[in-house]
Scaffold this motif. Structure first.
Motif, mmCIF file in Angstrom:
data_model
loop_
_atom_site.group_PDB
_atom_site.id
_atom_site.type_symbol
_atom_site.label_atom_id
_atom_site.label_comp_id
_atom_site.label_asym_id
_atom_site.label_seq_id
_atom_site.Cartn_x
_atom_site.Cartn_y
_atom_site.Cartn_z
ATOM 1 N N PHE A 182 0.860 -1.197 0.000
ATOM 2 C CA PHE A 182 0.000 0.000 0.000
ATOM 3 C C PHE A 182 0.890 1.239 0.000
ATOM 4 C CE2 PHE A 182 -3.840 2.425 1.220
ATOM 5 C CZ PHE A 182 -3.275 3.567 1.766
ATOM 6 N N ARG A 183 1.878 1.241 0.891
ATOM 7 C CA ARG A 183 2.761 2.410 1.089
ATOM 8 C C ARG A 183 3.627 2.618 -0.147
ATOM 9 N NH1 ARG A 183 5.349 0.387 5.410
ATOM 10 N NH2 ARG A 183 3.672 1.023 6.806
ATOM 11 N N GLU A 184 4.187 1.554 -0.661
ATOM 12 C CA GLU A 184 5.132 1.696 -1.790
ATOM 13 C C GLU A 184 4.405 2.053 -3.082
ATOM 14 O OE1 GLU A 184 8.270 -1.423 0.270
ATOM 15 O OE2 GLU A 184 7.351 -1.939 -1.655
ATOM 16 N N ASN A 185 3.118 1.763 -3.158
ATOM 17 C CA ASN A 185 2.344 2.139 -4.344
ATOM 18 C C ASN A 185 2.391 3.638 -4.584
ATOM 19 O OD1 ASN A 185 1.590 -0.461 -4.977
ATOM 20 N ND2 ASN A 185 -0.454 -0.281 -4.051
ATOM 21 N N ARG A 186 2.200 4.400 -3.476
ATOM 22 C CA ARG A 186 2.291 5.857 -3.471
ATOM 23 C C ARG A 186 1.265 6.558 -4.375
ATOM 24 N NH1 ARG A 186 3.569 6.561 1.262
ATOM 25 N NH2 ARG A 186 5.756 6.644 1.924
ATOM 26 N N LEU A 187 1.110 6.207 -5.614
ATOM 27 C CA LEU A 187 0.233 6.966 -6.527
ATOM 28 C C LEU A 187 -0.978 6.122 -6.913
ATOM 29 C CD1 LEU A 187 -0.421 9.390 -8.359
ATOM 30 C CD2 LEU A 187 1.038 8.334 -10.115
ATOM 31 N N CYS A 224 11.546 8.311 -8.213
ATOM 32 C CA CYS A 224 11.492 9.205 -7.030
ATOM 33 C C CYS A 224 10.129 9.166 -6.365
ATOM 34 C CB CYS A 224 11.829 10.643 -7.451
ATOM 35 S SG CYS A 224 10.480 11.496 -8.304
ATOM 36 N N ILE A 225 9.245 8.293 -6.850
ATOM 37 C CA ILE A 225 7.886 8.191 -6.284
ATOM 38 C C ILE A 225 7.647 6.810 -5.651
ATOM 39 C CG2 ILE A 225 5.409 8.218 -6.812
ATOM 40 C CD1 ILE A 225 6.646 11.013 -6.978
ATOM 41 N N TYR A 226 7.685 5.758 -6.490
ATOM 42 C CA TYR A 226 7.359 4.411 -5.984
ATOM 43 C C TYR A 226 8.341 3.992 -4.881
ATOM 44 C CZ TYR A 226 4.851 4.031 -10.484
ATOM 45 O OH TYR A 226 4.038 4.253 -11.569
ATOM 46 N N GLY A 227 7.819 3.536 -3.759
ATOM 47 C CA GLY A 227 8.686 3.015 -2.694
ATOM 48 C C GLY A 227 9.480 4.091 -1.982
ATOM 49 N N CYS A 228 9.146 5.388 -2.250
ATOM 50 C CA CYS A 228 9.905 6.458 -1.597
ATOM 51 C C CYS A 228 9.167 6.981 -0.370
ATOM 52 C CB CYS A 228 10.176 7.587 -2.574
ATOM 53 S SG CYS A 228 11.391 7.145 -3.817
ATOM 54 N N GLN A 261 13.205 22.917 1.017
ATOM 55 C CA GLN A 261 13.795 24.072 0.318
ATOM 56 C C GLN A 261 12.791 24.618 -0.691
ATOM 57 O OE1 GLN A 261 16.711 25.375 1.130
ATOM 58 N NE2 GLN A 261 17.096 23.760 2.638
ATOM 59 N N ASP A 262 12.988 25.873 -1.131
ATOM 60 C CA ASP A 262 12.013 26.521 -2.030
ATOM 61 C C ASP A 262 11.963 25.888 -3.414
ATOM 62 O OD1 ASP A 262 12.772 29.856 -0.760
ATOM 63 O OD2 ASP A 262 11.433 28.259 -0.041
ATOM 64 N N TRP A 263 13.063 25.238 -3.806
ATOM 65 C CA TRP A 263 13.104 24.770 -5.217
ATOM 66 C C TRP A 263 12.203 23.539 -5.428
ATOM 67 C CZ3 TRP A 263 14.604 19.970 -4.276
ATOM 68 C CH2 TRP A 263 15.544 19.718 -3.281
ATOM 69 N N GLY A 264 11.714 22.901 -4.334
ATOM 70 C CA GLY A 264 10.850 21.725 -4.585
ATOM 71 C C GLY A 264 10.835 20.780 -3.400
ATOM 72 N N TYR A 265 10.862 19.492 -3.695
ATOM 73 C CA TYR A 265 10.653 18.491 -2.641
ATOM 74 C C TYR A 265 11.747 17.422 -2.671
ATOM 75 C CZ TYR A 265 5.931 20.457 -3.016
ATOM 76 O OH TYR A 265 4.859 21.310 -3.048
ATOM 77 N N TYR A 266 12.027 16.841 -1.488
ATOM 78 C CA TYR A 266 12.904 15.665 -1.391
ATOM 79 C C TYR A 266 12.024 14.429 -1.229
ATOM 80 C CZ TYR A 266 16.739 18.823 0.150
ATOM 81 O OH TYR A 266 17.681 19.806 0.259
ATOM 82 N N THR A 267 12.465 13.329 -1.848
ATOM 83 C CA THR A 267 11.929 12.015 -1.438
ATOM 84 C C THR A 267 13.149 11.129 -1.224
ATOM 85 O OG1 THR A 267 11.790 11.091 -3.668
ATOM 86 C CG2 THR A 267 9.845 12.313 -2.845
ATOM 87 N N ARG A 268 12.947 9.979 -0.556
ATOM 88 C CA ARG A 268 14.112 9.170 -0.224
ATOM 89 C C ARG A 268 13.785 7.691 -0.335
ATOM 90 N NH1 ARG A 268 15.135 6.166 3.772
ATOM 91 N NH2 ARG A 268 13.386 6.959 4.988
ATOM 92 N N LYS A 269 14.756 6.905 -0.794
ATOM 93 C CA LYS A 269 14.664 5.450 -0.785
ATOM 94 C C LYS A 269 16.052 4.954 -0.358
ATOM 95 C CE LYS A 269 12.580 3.972 -4.334
ATOM 96 N NZ LYS A 269 12.523 3.868 -5.793
ATOM 97 N N SER A 270 16.175 4.346 0.815
ATOM 98 C CA SER A 270 17.443 3.912 1.441
ATOM 99 C C SER A 270 18.487 5.036 1.316
ATOM 100 C CB SER A 270 17.883 2.552 0.905
ATOM 101 O OG SER A 270 18.776 2.636 -0.150
ATOM 102 N N ASN A 271 19.632 4.820 0.696
ATOM 103 C CA ASN A 271 20.613 5.910 0.720
ATOM 104 C C ASN A 271 20.601 6.743 -0.553
ATOM 105 O OD1 ASN A 271 21.685 3.867 -0.842
ATOM 106 N ND2 ASN A 271 23.759 4.631 -0.540
#
Ligand SMILES: C[C@@H]1O/C(=N\OC(=O)Nc2ccccc2)[C@@H](O)[C@H](O)[C@@H]1O
Length: 473
Positions: A47-52, A371-375, A383-393
């Motif tokens: 469910f979580r990794e689906n994201r979209l 940068c979406i699935y599993g993040c 920051q103003d320029w946009g968004y961070y997402t993360r998957k492990s390192n």
């Protein structure tokens, strides 16, 4: 008393429902949260990794499309019965016109697949009470329309066939049912409402039995006093469905506890498996970071507030594709899912504006879905320029607002260093440390003409990789 008073003074000012009391001060609840913390089983991880996801709001309301007796109503089209004060029997006469000749479940599944959604939430029954499946507990279903066929069954099959999970939207509120009560004032109300709850149980068991591949139930229409006074029933529904469908997820909106508290119980614990209160709005990336502590799912409309099909989208602001994309990334950047809504036409086809949005998102996802699935939430300062997402390192910088300086400011948490940076389309970018835990990441030489992604490989100087992941989840 002093302890309680001093504790309440000390608790930082967080939104009421988020205040968690120390265990010894918790109140005893029979119908509160069944579990503390995020579910970590495979079904919830999926469910979580689906994201979209995509929402489908389709019902009799699509036929009038916001217009009744030659008057156009600006409110949400799926609520037209209420705006135009249409008597229930007159409204259900619309069943005689339900005959979507352009409906093709395989085409809907292809459109969803190409958009890059991993799941679709379908309105099995909205507030009007009309069922997209041939329920044997009411006459107000597709079976009793010129179309006759089981639309829900065709959609479940078609979406599953292309690897898309199906979630069921279910409105507890049912305007077609004589036993529905918004409040319980008399003994007669109470007897009628218990009959209504049994009817609803039967429909839910019917859905779980007929369509066992369903992965989630998203309950709606549970804000009335009648439901808040029956928190026991909402706990029963969650337990019943989880017994029938191991792994199924349930949204917080179903739930009320012993005292009628919704979404979060009287001890501040989230009920259900994910918070579902972010509808047409999103948590603030600075002020609302508490949402990263639990699972949550937002849903959004493309116009200001139309879930069902409305003939005239000129009546409110319609988001452009990049604005829709920004909301998707915003949700993932804070550890949430985003569900984009579609309101199919009465003929079973989609309006051009929705096809365009689906096409834009799909093209972008083809290049950037990493940068979406599993993040998840990166834990870095917005920051103003946009968004961070993360998957492990890997930390992804999703750039929506490139600065005139040509330099993207990045502030890393203590002990975290950036080792490499490159765009998802493979271009190198310069990373310059400007001061401790601060970097400038240069914009790529030839700037893409749409939001783009820079992928950072990061190292945690103080901890092992695993600890790094634990530290951030
Ligand atoms: C997804 C939407 O859900 C609804 N209602 O949602 C809410 O009531 N949302 C809500 C209410 C209070 C707080 C936060 C969200 C329905 O009435 C509407 O037609 C649509 O199906």
């Amino acid at each position: 008393i002093i302890l309680l008073f001093s504790f309440l003074l000390a608790v930082p000012a967080v939104q009421a429902q988020k205040k968690v009391l120390p265990a010894e001060l918790e109140v005893e609840l029979k119908y509160g949260a069944d579990r503390l913390g995020k579910r970590q089983d495979p079904a919830m991880q999926k469910f979580r990794e689906n994201r979209l996801g995509a929402f489908i709001h389709w019902g009799l309301y699509a036929i009038p499309g916001g217009e009744w007796n030659n008057k156009t109503y600006h409110g949400a089209a799926e609520w037209l019965k209420a705006w135009a004060k249409v008597p229930t029997m007159d409204w259900l006469e619309l069943m005689k016109q339900w005959n979507p000749q352009q409906f093709d479940a395989k085409k809907w599944a292809k459109m969803a697949k190409e958009m890059g959604v991993k799941y679709v939430k379908i309105t099995t029954k909205h507030h009007e009470g009309f069922c997209l499946w041939p329920s044997k507990y009411t006459e107000y279903t597709v079976a009793n329309t010129p179309y006759k066929k089981d639309i829900l069954g065709e959609l479940v099959k078609a979406y599953n066939a292309v690897g898309i999970d199906v979630h069921f939207y279910f409105s507890v509120l049912d305007w077609s049912h004589p036993d529905w009560r918004s409040s319980i004032k008399t003994q007669e109300d109470s007897i009628a409402f218990q009959r209504f709850l049994t009817f609803t149980d039967n429909q839910l068991k019917e859905l779980a039995t007929r369509y066992p591949t369903v992965k989630d139930f998203w309950f709606d229409g549970t804000w009335d006093a009648s439901i808040k006074q029956n928190g026991w029933w909402t706990a029963h529904v969650e337990r019943m469905l989880k017994e029938m469908l191991p792994g199924v997820t349930i949204n917080s909106r179903l739930r009320a506890d012993d005292y009628g508290k919704r979404h979060f119980d009287s001890n501040g614990h989230l009920m259900g498996d994910y918070e579902s209160a972010y509808e047409r709005r999103l948590p603030d990336p600075v002020k609302d970071l508490h949402v990263t502590k639990w699972d949550w799912e937002a849903c959004m409309t493309i116009p200001e507030n139309q879930w069902g099909y409305h003939k005239d989208w000129s009546l409110s602001y319609v988001k452009n594709p990049t604005e829709v994309l920004a909301r998707i990334v915003h949700a993932v950047s804070m550890g949430g899912n985003m569900v984009v809504n579609f309101g199919p036409q009465p003929d079973g086809d989609f309006r051009p504006e929705e096809k365009k949005i689906a096409d834009f998102i799909g093209k972008w996802m083809k290049k950037n879905s990493e940068c979406i699935y599993g993040c998840d939430y990166a834990g870095w300062e917005k920051q103003d320029w946009g968004y961070y997402t993360r998957k492990s390192n890997q930390v992804y910088m999703v750039v929506f607002n490139p600065p005139y300086s040509g330099q993207l400011t990045v502030k890393t948490p203590k002990g975290i260093t950036i080792t490499t940076a490159k765009t998802l389309t493979g271009e190198q970018t310069q990373v310059t440390e400007t001061t401790r835990n601060e970097y400038n990441v240069s914009l790529p030489k030839n700037m893409p003409q749409e939001p783009f992604v820079i992928k950072l490989e990061v190292k945690d100087a103080q901890k092992t990789q695993d600890k790094y992941r634990e530290a951030l989840t």
